[in-house]
Design a protein around this motif. Structure first.
Motif, PDB file in Angstrom:
ATOM      1  N   UNK A   1       0.884  -1.373  -0.086  1.00  0.00           N
ATOM      2  CA  UNK A   1       0.106  -0.024   0.038  1.00  0.00           C
ATOM      3  C   UNK A   1       0.930   1.481   0.002  1.00  0.00           C
ATOM      4  N   UNK A   2       0.353   2.250   0.630  1.00  0.00           N
ATOM      5  CA  UNK A   2       0.891   3.484   0.633  1.00  0.00           C
ATOM      6  C   UNK A   2       2.335   3.624   1.149  1.00  0.00           C
ATOM      7  N   UNK A   3       2.652   2.774   2.351  1.00  0.00           N
ATOM      8  CA  UNK A   3       3.768   2.582   3.125  1.00  0.00           C
ATOM      9  C   UNK A   3       4.930   2.168   2.100  1.00  0.00           C
ATOM     10  N   UNK A   4       4.250   1.031   1.266  1.00  0.00           N
ATOM     11  CA  UNK A   4       5.327   0.159   0.379  1.00  0.00           C
ATOM     12  C   UNK A   4       5.565   1.155  -0.770  1.00  0.00           C
ATOM     13  N   UNK A   5       4.660   2.093  -1.261  1.00  0.00           N
ATOM     14  CA  UNK A   5       4.878   2.998  -2.212  1.00  0.00           C
ATOM     15  C   UNK A   5       6.036   4.019  -1.494  1.00  0.00           C
ATOM     16  N   UNK A   6       5.881   4.597  -0.541  1.00  0.00           N
ATOM     17  CA  UNK A   6       6.771   5.460  -0.248  1.00  0.00           C
ATOM     18  C   UNK A   6       8.034   5.028   0.011  1.00  0.00           C
ATOM     19  N   UNK A   7       8.375   3.653   0.452  1.00  0.00           N
ATOM     20  CA  UNK A   7       9.505   3.039   0.629  1.00  0.00           C
ATOM     21  C   UNK A   7      10.135   2.961  -0.566  1.00  0.00           C
ATOM     22  N   UNK A   8       9.380   2.612  -1.705  1.00  0.00           N
ATOM     23  CA  UNK A   8      10.165   2.354  -2.923  1.00  0.00           C
ATOM     24  C   UNK A   8      10.543   3.851  -3.492  1.00  0.00           C
ATOM     25  N   UNK A   9       9.897   4.783  -3.262  1.00  0.00           N
ATOM     26  CA  UNK A   9      10.298   5.917  -3.862  1.00  0.00           C
ATOM     27  C   UNK A   9      11.772   6.376  -2.844  1.00  0.00           C
TER      28      UNK A   9
END
Ligand SMILES: Cc1cc2nc3c(=O)[nH]c(=O)nc-3n(C[C@H](O)[C@H](O)[C@H](O)COP(=O)(O)OP(=O)(O)OC[C@H]3O[C@@H](n4cnc5c(N)ncnc54)[C@H](O)[C@@H]3O)c2cc1C
Length: 566
Positions: A335-343
């Motif tokens: 989800x969102x935390x996965x997205x932030x981490x990948x960025x």
């Protein structure tokens, strides 16, 4: 109640390493070690297949101790003999998993007081039986294994002597019995509002006496010191009598006898209690993750922070290989935390953190103190290109810190060799030593023609230097498992010695490091230890064969390389 570990592996028999929660871990391990789907499974033998050697007996000794110990303080059953045969090194676990327990003790005693230890040691001296003090049995250098095949071998399990006897709130000291295991000792102190602050990775099972006897180091040693920095006075029961050192903060009355006993590994006598420095139980424990572009930058950051006397409670800096292992233990974010981490990952990669090194930095104490320290230290880390990840990484680390040692049993079930080696050096030698050791082991994997893992972290830091803690692993070579292990252990130890490292920073000597003791201490240094041994244990009944060999024809021979124990 005494909690025993698994007879065949590390730790609490009821704990299962949560592999299911770490889907990235096993693929990482398989790739690093070249494990195939059809790799042989190597579980421990059934308990029923483990045959203990016939018990040797000394009727005189047994009669002497039966006169003052209760029946439940004397054990001769196979369960107790098995549990007390070894520590927890790779050779220990390899042998016990195969059912090889030829060095099992003949008798296990559970003293409950200083006076009982005195009477046991006196009886041993009279009858010539050999005594090994056993704390948690967590050591990994062969410290608790009986080596004298010609004698009756008795192990003294110290864990019934586990109480905080006295607290001196005014002096910030506590008198504690030597058999207190980490969790009980901390619970008892914390109930009184204090903490010892000594938390090695083996905290769950290791004892105060074992820590003192091996010069142990806990994770928070940057603030509270190694165990030898915490001891104020102690009692040692030796065959020549009891040594009680004086309770005083400092003294100039000759060499420091506390420090003679600390690190003596049970060869001079049995430590029964110690007065330890304690501190108020910290109100705040705040751990943060920081990423560095490489090991050198992180190491320089620690050097500067500590050199400027802004020492936080803990620094733990992992090299690139250990960081990858640590990341493989993360639960994947979605989800969102996965997205932030990948960025964040993309951003860091672009900024030169393609192969980052993870640091854990801890701040403990009163809330104001911890916050002030954090405000001071984090900008200094940033100056060395430390990228602050925040404290959620720190929380995860703190939650899992005692689970990691359980991973070794899983690896051994899959036919892997895995163990550790540690040293310390002054700052100017630290990075060359790190590279030399890492390259030596990597080269050896290449030479032997199979993939292997070596990772390292800086585990304890000082104004003048730091310790390096290596973990190495590979597939076992069937039929040569111990020779293979000793080859790697010998190579890395030799590299430490040739590059200005100490033989051991906190695991002690046992018999595994003994061949290097003369090179570590010099001949006169070794003779000082032998002199102490002659004075306190003239009949060599206390843990013979550990730390040093007594003087005599054997001692004049060149230091033997590892004997492969069977
Ligand atoms: C998974 C794992 C993690 C570890 N992590 C750390 C770590 O972070 N830091 C660290 O310092 N070490 C660590 N170790 C090594 C080990 O835990 C330490 O050496 C510890 O200090 C041993 O304590 P123990 O009570 O288990 O002693 P034991 O293993 O029972 O004994 C160790 C030695 O001390 C002697 N001894 C024990 N009690 C007494 C006594 N009362 N009087 C005299 N001699 C005694 C024994 O005869 C033996 O020679 C680790 C080991 C493992 C397996």
């Amino acid at each position: 109640m005494i909690k025993d570990m698994k007879w065949w592996g590390w730790g609490d028999p009821a704990f299962v390493f949560p592999m299911d929660e770490k889907p990235l871990l096993w693929p990482f391990v398989r790739k690093s070690l070249g494990l195939t789907e059809d790799a042989p499974q190597t579980p421990p033998v059934d308990r029923a297949q483990v045959k203990l050697p016939e018990r040797r007996r000394s009727a005189d000794f047994e009669a002497a101790v039966a006169a003052f110990l209760k029946a439940d303080q004397i054990a001769a059953d196979d369960e107790q003999r098995l549990i007390h045969t070894y520590g927890k090194s790779f050779p220990d676990l390899f042998r016990v998993r195969r059912g090889i327990v030829s060095n099992a003790p003949d008798l296990v005693l559970f003293p409950e007081s200083h006076e009982e230890v005195e009477r046991i040691v006196a009886a041993a001296r009279q009858t010539g039986v050999r005594l090994v003090a056993f704390g948690g049995g967590t050591n990994i250098v062969g410290g608790v294994e009986h080596l004298d095949p010609s004698a009756v071998r008795v192990t003294l399990d110290m864990r019934r002597m586990n109480r905080v006897l006295e607290i001196d709130r005014h002096s910030w000291t506590a008198t504690i019995q030597a058999g207190a295991p980490g969790p009980k000792l901390e619970d008892d102190l914390q109930a009184l509002g204090f903490s010892l602050g000594h938390m090695p990775d083996s905290f769950e099972f290791a004892t105060l006496g074992g820590w003192l006897a091996t010069r142990s180091a806990g994770m928070q040693s940057d603030a509270y010191g190694k165990i030898e920095d915490m001891v104020v006075a102690l009692k040692l029961v030796s065959p020549a009598g009891t040594l009680s050192t004086k309770l005083t903060p400092k003294s100039a009355a000759g060499p420091d006898l506390d420090q003679v006993v600390v690190g003596s590994e049970g060869v001079l006598g049995v430590i029964t209690e110690a007065v330890m420095k304690v501190h108020p139980n910290p109100a705040v424990k705040d751990y943060h993750g920081v990423l560095f572009p490489d090991f050198e930058s992180g190491s320089e950051a620690i050097r500067e922070v500590i050199g400027r006397r802004a020492a936080p409670t803990m620094f733990r800096l992992q090299d690139v290989d250990e960081t990858q292992l640590a990341f493989s233990m993360k639960s994947p974010s979605t989800g969102i935390s996965g997205f932030i981490q990948s960025q964040v990952k993309k951003y860091l990669k672009a900024k030169g953190y393609a192969q980052p090194c993870l640091m854990m930095v801890g701040f403990e104490g009163e809330a104001d103190y911890a916050a002030e320290m954090r405000r001071k230290v984090l900008p200094m880390l940033k100056k060395h290109r430390g990228f602050h990840l925040g404290n959620s990484v720190g929380k995860t680390w703190a939650k899992n810190k005692f689970a990691v040692p359980y991973l070794r049993d899983i690896l051994m079930n899959h036919g892997c060799m895995v163990d550790v080696a540690e040293t310390a050096a002054v700052w100017s030698k630290l990075m060359p030593l790190y590279h030399a050791a890492r390259n030596t082991i990597k080269e050896q994997f290449k030479k032997e023609g199979y993939p292997g893992y070596i990772g390292c972290h800086i585990s304890h830091s000082y104004v003048d230097g730091a310790s390096l803690y290596f973990t190495f692993a590979a597939r076992q070579i069937a039929g040569q498992e111990l020779e293979q292990y000793y080859r790697f252990k010998r190579l890395i130890t030799q590299t430490f010695m040739e590059n200005g490292g100490t033989l051991t920073h906190h695991h002690a000597v046992g018999y595994e490091h003994r061949p290097w003791m003369e090179r570590e201490l010099s001949r006169p240094g070794l003779e000082i230890l032998r002199g102490l041994k002659r004075t306190l244990d003239p009949d060599n009944i206390m843990n013979p064969g550990k730390l040093i060999l007594p003087a005599g024809p054997e001692a004049l021979a060149p230091a033997p390389e590892f004997e492969v124990p069977r």
